[in-house]
Design an enzyme around this catalytic site. Structure first.
Site, PDB file in Angstrom:
ATOM      1  N   LYS A   1       0.832  -1.207   0.000  1.00 17.46           N
ATOM      2  CA  LYS A   1       0.000   0.000   0.000  1.00 17.46           C
ATOM      3  C   LYS A   1       0.869   1.261   0.000  1.00 17.46           C
ATOM      4  O   LYS A   1       0.677   2.155  -0.814  1.00 17.46           O
ATOM      5  CB  LYS A   1      -0.938   0.020   1.223  1.00 17.46           C
ATOM      6  CG  LYS A   1      -1.883  -1.172   1.306  1.00 17.46           C
ATOM      7  CD  LYS A   1      -2.810  -1.085   2.503  1.00 17.46           C
ATOM      8  CE  LYS A   1      -2.110  -1.159   3.851  1.00 17.46           C
ATOM      9  NZ  LYS A   1      -1.464  -2.459   4.150  1.00 17.46           N
TER      10      LYS A   1
ATOM     11  N   ARG B   1      -9.853   0.453   8.259  1.00 20.02           N
ATOM     12  CA  ARG B   1      -9.337  -0.865   8.572  1.00 20.02           C
ATOM     13  C   ARG B   1     -10.405  -1.740   9.223  1.00 20.02           C
ATOM     14  O   ARG B   1     -10.165  -2.913   9.486  1.00 20.02           O
ATOM     15  CB  ARG B   1      -8.212  -0.716   9.609  1.00 20.02           C
ATOM     16  CG  ARG B   1      -6.860  -0.450   9.000  1.00 20.02           C
ATOM     17  CD  ARG B   1      -6.110  -1.710   8.998  1.00 20.02           C
ATOM     18  NE  ARG B   1      -4.751  -1.750   9.467  1.00 20.02           N
ATOM     19  CZ  ARG B   1      -3.752  -0.973   9.156  1.00 20.02           C
ATOM     20  NH1 ARG B   1      -3.916   0.096   8.465  1.00 20.02           N
ATOM     21  NH2 ARG B   1      -2.552  -1.231   9.577  1.00 20.02           N
TER      22      ARG B   1
ATOM     23  N   ARG C   1      11.956  -5.269   4.954  1.00 20.96           N
ATOM     24  CA  ARG C   1      11.543  -3.870   4.751  1.00 20.96           C
ATOM     25  C   ARG C   1      12.388  -2.900   5.578  1.00 20.96           C
ATOM     26  O   ARG C   1      12.735  -3.174   6.717  1.00 20.96           O
ATOM     27  CB  ARG C   1      10.074  -3.688   5.145  1.00 20.96           C
ATOM     28  CG  ARG C   1       9.710  -2.195   5.192  1.00 20.96           C
ATOM     29  CD  ARG C   1       8.261  -1.932   5.168  1.00 20.96           C
ATOM     30  NE  ARG C   1       7.577  -2.436   6.345  1.00 20.96           N
ATOM     31  CZ  ARG C   1       6.261  -2.394   6.474  1.00 20.96           C
ATOM     32  NH1 ARG C   1       5.513  -1.903   5.503  1.00 20.96           N
ATOM     33  NH2 ARG C   1       5.706  -2.866   7.565  1.00 20.96           N
TER      34      ARG C   1
ATOM     35  N   ARG D   1      11.026  -1.250  11.102  1.00 18.31           N
ATOM     36  CA  ARG D   1       9.872  -1.013  11.974  1.00 18.31           C
ATOM     37  C   ARG D   1       9.816  -2.062  13.066  1.00 18.31           C
ATOM     38  O   ARG D   1      10.059  -3.230  12.834  1.00 18.31           O
ATOM     39  CB  ARG D   1       8.573  -1.040  11.158  1.00 18.31           C
ATOM     40  CG  ARG D   1       8.103   0.341  10.806  1.00 18.31           C
ATOM     41  CD  ARG D   1       6.973   0.334   9.821  1.00 18.31           C
ATOM     42  NE  ARG D   1       5.826  -0.455  10.254  1.00 18.31           N
ATOM     43  CZ  ARG D   1       4.690  -0.527   9.553  1.00 18.31           C
ATOM     44  NH1 ARG D   1       4.577   0.131   8.427  1.00 18.31           N
ATOM     45  NH2 ARG D   1       3.684  -1.253   9.986  1.00 18.31           N
TER      46      ARG D   1
ATOM     47  N   ARG E   1      -0.653  -9.366  12.998  1.00 20.93           N
ATOM     48  CA  ARG E   1      -1.237  -8.347  12.109  1.00 20.93           C
ATOM     49  C   ARG E   1      -2.033  -9.004  10.981  1.00 20.93           C
ATOM     50  O   ARG E   1      -3.092  -8.512  10.589  1.00 20.93           O
ATOM     51  CB  ARG E   1      -0.137  -7.449  11.540  1.00 20.93           C
ATOM     52  CG  ARG E   1       0.390  -6.453  12.577  1.00 20.93           C
ATOM     53  CD  ARG E   1       1.755  -5.902  12.220  1.00 20.93           C
ATOM     54  NE  ARG E   1       1.771  -5.178  10.976  1.00 20.93           N
ATOM     55  CZ  ARG E   1       2.877  -4.941  10.271  1.00 20.93           C
ATOM     56  NH1 ARG E   1       4.045  -5.391  10.713  1.00 20.93           N
ATOM     57  NH2 ARG E   1       2.823  -4.261   9.158  1.00 20.93           N
TER      58      ARG E   1
HETATM   59  P1  AP5 Z   1       4.722  -1.625   1.901  1.00 19.77           P
HETATM   60  O1  AP5 Z   1       4.395  -0.793   0.728  1.00 19.77           O
HETATM   61  O2  AP5 Z   1       5.470  -1.015   3.035  1.00 19.77           O
HETATM   62  O3  AP5 Z   1       3.388  -2.393   2.414  1.00 19.77           O
HETATM   63  P2  AP5 Z   1       2.124  -1.840   3.166  1.00 19.77           P
HETATM   64  O4  AP5 Z   1       0.948  -2.467   2.502  1.00 19.77           O
HETATM   65  O5  AP5 Z   1       2.154  -0.363   3.277  1.00 19.77           O
HETATM   66  O6  AP5 Z   1       2.339  -2.578   4.553  1.00 19.77           O
HETATM   67  P3  AP5 Z   1       2.324  -2.025   6.052  1.00 19.77           P
HETATM   68  O7  AP5 Z   1       3.054  -3.040   6.889  1.00 19.77           O
HETATM   69  O8  AP5 Z   1       2.784  -0.616   6.134  1.00 19.77           O
HETATM   70  O9  AP5 Z   1       0.819  -2.103   6.354  1.00 19.77           O
HETATM   71  P4  AP5 Z   1       0.147  -2.143   7.685  1.00 19.77           P
HETATM   72  O10 AP5 Z   1      -1.229  -1.954   7.193  1.00 19.77           O
HETATM   73  O11 AP5 Z   1       0.383  -3.325   8.519  1.00 19.77           O
HETATM   74  O12 AP5 Z   1       0.871  -0.969   8.531  1.00 19.77           O
HETATM   75  P5  AP5 Z   1       0.452   0.521   8.870  1.00 19.77           P
HETATM   76  O13 AP5 Z   1       1.657   1.347   8.947  1.00 19.77           O
HETATM   77  O14 AP5 Z   1      -0.655   0.952   7.989  1.00 19.77           O
HETATM   78  O15 AP5 Z   1       5.531  -2.908   1.374  1.00 19.77           O
HETATM   79  C1  AP5 Z   1       6.048  -3.865   2.281  1.00 19.77           C
HETATM   80  C2  AP5 Z   1       7.474  -4.279   1.899  1.00 19.77           C
HETATM   81  O16 AP5 Z   1       7.438  -5.049   0.688  1.00 19.77           O
HETATM   82  C3  AP5 Z   1       8.415  -3.107   1.603  1.00 19.77           C
HETATM   83  O17 AP5 Z   1       9.705  -3.453   2.023  1.00 19.77           O
HETATM   84  C4  AP5 Z   1       8.360  -2.969   0.081  1.00 19.77           C
HETATM   85  O18 AP5 Z   1       9.560  -2.423  -0.432  1.00 19.77           O
HETATM   86  C5  AP5 Z   1       8.178  -4.418  -0.355  1.00 19.77           C
HETATM   87  N1  AP5 Z   1       7.365  -4.558  -1.562  1.00 19.77           N
HETATM   88  C6  AP5 Z   1       6.231  -3.851  -1.874  1.00 19.77           C
HETATM   89  N2  AP5 Z   1       5.725  -4.275  -3.057  1.00 19.77           N
HETATM   90  C7  AP5 Z   1       6.540  -5.290  -3.481  1.00 19.77           C
HETATM   91  C8  AP5 Z   1       6.537  -6.154  -4.626  1.00 19.77           C
HETATM   92  N3  AP5 Z   1       5.592  -6.046  -5.574  1.00 19.77           N
HETATM   93  N4  AP5 Z   1       7.506  -7.090  -4.714  1.00 19.77           N
HETATM   94  C9  AP5 Z   1       8.463  -7.203  -3.776  1.00 19.77           C
HETATM   95  N5  AP5 Z   1       8.527  -6.422  -2.680  1.00 19.77           N
HETATM   96  C10 AP5 Z   1       7.581  -5.474  -2.524  1.00 19.77           C
HETATM   97  O19 AP5 Z   1      -0.142   0.336  10.318  1.00 19.77           O
HETATM   98  C11 AP5 Z   1       0.687  -0.003  11.393  1.00 19.77           C
HETATM   99  C12 AP5 Z   1      -0.083  -0.041  12.690  1.00 19.77           C
HETATM  100  O20 AP5 Z   1      -0.697   1.233  12.938  1.00 19.77           O
HETATM  101  C13 AP5 Z   1      -1.254  -1.028  12.760  1.00 19.77           C
HETATM  102  O21 AP5 Z   1      -0.824  -2.323  13.085  1.00 19.77           O
HETATM  103  C14 AP5 Z   1      -2.108  -0.374  13.841  1.00 19.77           C
HETATM  104  O22 AP5 Z   1      -1.583  -0.595  15.103  1.00 19.77           O
HETATM  105  C15 AP5 Z   1      -1.973   1.111  13.518  1.00 19.77           C
HETATM  106  N6  AP5 Z   1      -2.981   1.575  12.559  1.00 19.77           N
HETATM  107  C16 AP5 Z   1      -2.740   2.160  11.351  1.00 19.77           C
HETATM  108  N7  AP5 Z   1      -3.888   2.451  10.728  1.00 19.77           N
HETATM  109  C17 AP5 Z   1      -4.891   2.044  11.542  1.00 19.77           C
HETATM  110  C18 AP5 Z   1      -6.302   2.058  11.443  1.00 19.77           C
HETATM  111  N8  AP5 Z   1      -6.921   2.563  10.374  1.00 19.77           N
HETATM  112  N9  AP5 Z   1      -7.020   1.551  12.463  1.00 19.77           N
HETATM  113  C19 AP5 Z   1      -6.432   1.051  13.558  1.00 19.77           C
HETATM  114  N10 AP5 Z   1      -5.087   0.995  13.723  1.00 19.77           N
HETATM  115  C20 AP5 Z   1      -4.318   1.489  12.714  1.00 19.77           C
HETATM  116 MG    MG Z   2       2.428   0.981   4.903  1.00 18.61          MG
END
Ligand code: AP5
Ligand code: MG
Length: 210
Positions: A13, A88, A123, A156, A167
């Site tokens: 994402k 989410r 990552r 992270r 997660r």
């Molecule tokens: P990346 O693009 O970083 O993936 P992402 O989908 O953004 O994954 P996240 O781990 O950031 O999502 P998340 O939803 O768990 O975390 P968030 O920060 O939102 O890609 C991942 C890796 O793969 C990278 O290294 C990238 O380079 C690589 N990659 C990407 N595409 C690729 C491909 N095609 N091929 C190979 N490699 C690839 O949330 C974190 C925490 O915040 C949650 O756990 C929660 O505690 C809180 N939080 C955030 N939002 C909410 C909400 N709305 N409600 C409640 N709690 C929330």
């Molecule tokens: Mg992300």
């Protein structure tokens, strides 16, 4: 254009949000990045969110809904925005509808759980702007430095294997039902996210331009 990026942790994402942002010149609103920033700055909200985030659990709905409401009211969102990591849960999606925010498209990036664990262990993210990189699949131009802002790349805390598994469980139970929610509104499009970053970007941009 108002876009939601949906997908499991590590689906890409944040990676694809950066691509759309560059193409359409609209801001990305990543609730994860906003919460991490608050944590770094030691704000009350950051401290409240810390235990949830570190354990891979969702931060309570009312906290994130408040964050998004405030952020969407800022001027730079007037011409469109990308929501990365919000909504989410069903109550979050309902809250967004209740705000009167019109979403044009929900792009769901599909990646199998097995692929996720490897992606997240390699990552690295920019400490300053949050842009994600990968040790193998998406290297920055200069090792350890963000291409965009020159910030330092770090790992992270919630990317450990146990936390990633927690997660993923939460994703399947609480977030995946959103696919149905937005399919019913005729807004959902699904893209395959398991090929290279470039392949996925092509699919995502084709949807954005469709
Ligand atoms: P990346 O693009 O970083 O993936 P992402 O989908 O953004 O994954 P996240 O781990 O950031 O999502 P998340 O939803 O768990 O975390 P968030 O920060 O939102 O890609 C991942 C890796 O793969 C990278 O290294 C990238 O380079 C690589 N990659 C990407 N595409 C690729 C491909 N095609 N091929 C190979 N490699 C690839 O949330 C974190 C925490 O915040 C949650 O756990 C929660 O505690 C809180 N939080 C955030 N939002 C909410 C909400 N709305 N409600 C409640 N709690 C929330
Ligand atoms: Mg992300």
């Amino acid at each position: 254009m108002n876009i939601i990026l949906l997908g499991a942790p590590g689906a890409g994402k944040g990676t694809q949000a950066a691509v759309i942002c560059e193409k359409l010149n609209i801001p990305t609103i990543s609730t994860g990045n906003i919460i991490r920033e608050a944590l770094k700055n030691g704000t009350e909200m950051g401290l409240k969110a810390k235990s949830y985030m570190d354990a891979g659990k969702l931060v309570p709905d009312e906290v994130v809904i408040g964050i998004v409401k405030e952020r969407l009211a800022q001027d730079d969102c007037a011409n469109g925005f990308i929501l990365d990591g919000f909504p989410r849960t069903i109550p979050q999606a309902e809250a967004l509808d209740a705000m009167g925010v019109v979403i044009d498209k929900v792009i769901d990036i599909e990646v199998a759980d097995e692929v996720i664990v490897n992606r997240l262990s390699g990552r690295r993210v920019c400490e300053k702007c949050g842009r994600p990189y990968h040790l193998e699949s998406l290297k920055p131009k200069a090792e350890g430095i963000c291409d965009d802002c020159g910030g330092t790349l770090v790992q992270r805390k919630d990317d450990s294997i146990e936390t990633v598994k927690a997660r993923l469980d939460i994703y399947h139970n609480e977030t995946e039902p959103l696919k149905d929610y937005y399919a019913k509104q005729n807004k959902l499009v699904v893209v395959e996210g398991q090929d290279t970053v470039e392949d996925t970007s092509k699919l995502v941009l084709a949807e954005v331009e469709a």
